[in-house]
Motif scaffolding. Structure first.
Motif, short mmCIF file in Angstrom:
data_model
loop_
_atom_site.label_atom_id
_atom_site.label_comp_id
_atom_site.label_asym_id
_atom_site.label_seq_id
_atom_site.Cartn_x
_atom_site.Cartn_y
_atom_site.Cartn_z
N LEU A 41 0.22 -24.22 -10.32
CA LEU A 41 -0.18 -23.76 -11.53
C LEU A 41 -0.01 -24.56 -12.76
O LEU A 41 -1.04 -24.87 -13.24
N ARG A 73 8.16 -17.97 -5.87
CA ARG A 73 7.64 -17.82 -6.56
C ARG A 73 7.39 -19.61 -7.34
O ARG A 73 6.64 -20.71 -8.05
N GLU A 100 2.05 -21.82 -20.78
CA GLU A 100 1.09 -21.71 -21.79
C GLU A 100 0.45 -22.36 -22.80
O GLU A 100 0.43 -23.08 -24.29
N GLU A 108 -3.40 -26.66 -14.55
CA GLU A 108 -3.82 -26.41 -15.49
C GLU A 108 -3.65 -27.64 -16.38
O GLU A 108 -4.31 -28.55 -16.88
N HIS A 131 5.38 -18.25 -17.74
CA HIS A 131 3.77 -18.08 -17.84
C HIS A 131 3.57 -18.35 -19.45
O HIS A 131 2.26 -19.18 -19.76
N ILE A 180 4.42 -21.59 -10.08
CA ILE A 180 4.67 -22.17 -10.68
C ILE A 180 4.31 -23.37 -10.35
O ILE A 180 3.59 -24.41 -11.53
#
Length: 278
Positions: A75, A68, A21, A79, A17, A72
């Motif tokens: 996400l 998982r 980011e 994002e 993560h 991800i």
């Protein structure tokens, strides 16, 4: 030149993560297209049948990884939409040591992580960061598994010794330097690779300054102290730098990957992101 295509390696590790980011921040900062490459280590399940119960463990582990991976991936796309960044998701089944460097060749910058010996999920292949730096033919930004830096590039520290590798790293890092508050050239051992240089680091500093970059020079003597890599990390800490730029030294001999001493130290002990070029 700027970074207009960025590739970030994604996996099921604990630090994925923060890595994502950072990749999103840099893609937004440079106006780049972001490609997320999902690659994990997948052993052949047939090799586990020799021990009773391992097949069941492998199946359960694969189910957890699939969950998982889905999280991800969702996400990543969310994002991208939130930040209004163009991008794509690529999941590969080939070994990461082959797939990620190959896809990285079609990028201006590749983002990956330092090895984390405390997280088995961070293992995607033998010497993955080293192989990526040596074979991607593009600058690689390595993110430490323990760092407070989330948006590198305010104070750039260049590890300079006048070598071919260092020269390439400097030019590969110019997009970071153009938007940095300050770039510091740390000339190691008098810039031994600079024949006839008046003051170590001045010639490359002049080249950098012509790009409108604010640059300073520090000369560091590491010949009588400890390893050069430790000296560079200490300098980065003293300067408050949030990005190291350095050439990566190494070569392959038969099936063995041999890395230079400073490169090995930085890869093992980095505390701030490091941009490496070979």
């Amino acid at each position: 030149m700027s970074y207009k295509t960025i590739v970030v390696h994604l996996d099921t590790s604990q630090r994925v993560h923060p890595r994502l980011e950072m990749a999103l921040h840099l893609a937004k900062h440079f106006g780049a297209h972001l490609t997320g490459v999902f690659a994990v280590f997948s052993p052949d399940p047939r090799s586990l049948y020799v021990m009773d119960g391992t097949a069941d463990y492998y199946t359960a582990h694969e189910q957890l990884r699939a969950e998982r991976r889905g999280a991800i991936e969702r996400l990543f796309h969310a994002e991208l939409r939130r930040a209004e960044i163009a991008g794509e998701w690529i999941a590969v089944d080939d070994p990461a040591n082959l797939a990620v460097p190959l896809l990285g060749r079609y990028a201006d910058l590749v983002i990956a992580s330092q090895d984390d010996p405390h997280d088995p999920e961070s293992y995607v292949g033998d010497y993955f960061p080293e192989n990526l730096v040596m074979s991607a033919v593009r600058p690689v930004l390595l993110v430490p598994h323990a760092t407070r830096v989330t948006s590198p590039g305010d104070h750039v520290m260049v590890c300079w010794d006048g070598s071919r590798e260092a020269t390439r790293a400097v030019h590969d890092a110019l997009p970071f330097m153009r938007t940095a508050r300050l770039t510091t050239i740390v000339a190691v051992n008098g810039g031994r690779g600079e024949p006839g240089a008046r003051i170590p680091g001045t010639d490359i500093a002049t080249v950098i300054a012509r790009h409108g970059i604010r640059v300073e020079i520090r000369d560091v003597d590491a010949s009588s102290g400890g390893p050069i890599g430790d000296t560079l990390l200490s300098e980065a800490d003293a300067l408050g730098a949030d990005l190291l730029v350095m050439g990566a030294y190494g070569h392959s001999r038969w099936q063995e990957l041999l890395m230079g001493g400073a490169t090995r130290t930085i890869l093992k002990s980095m505390t701030v992101p490091v941009l490496m070029s070979h």
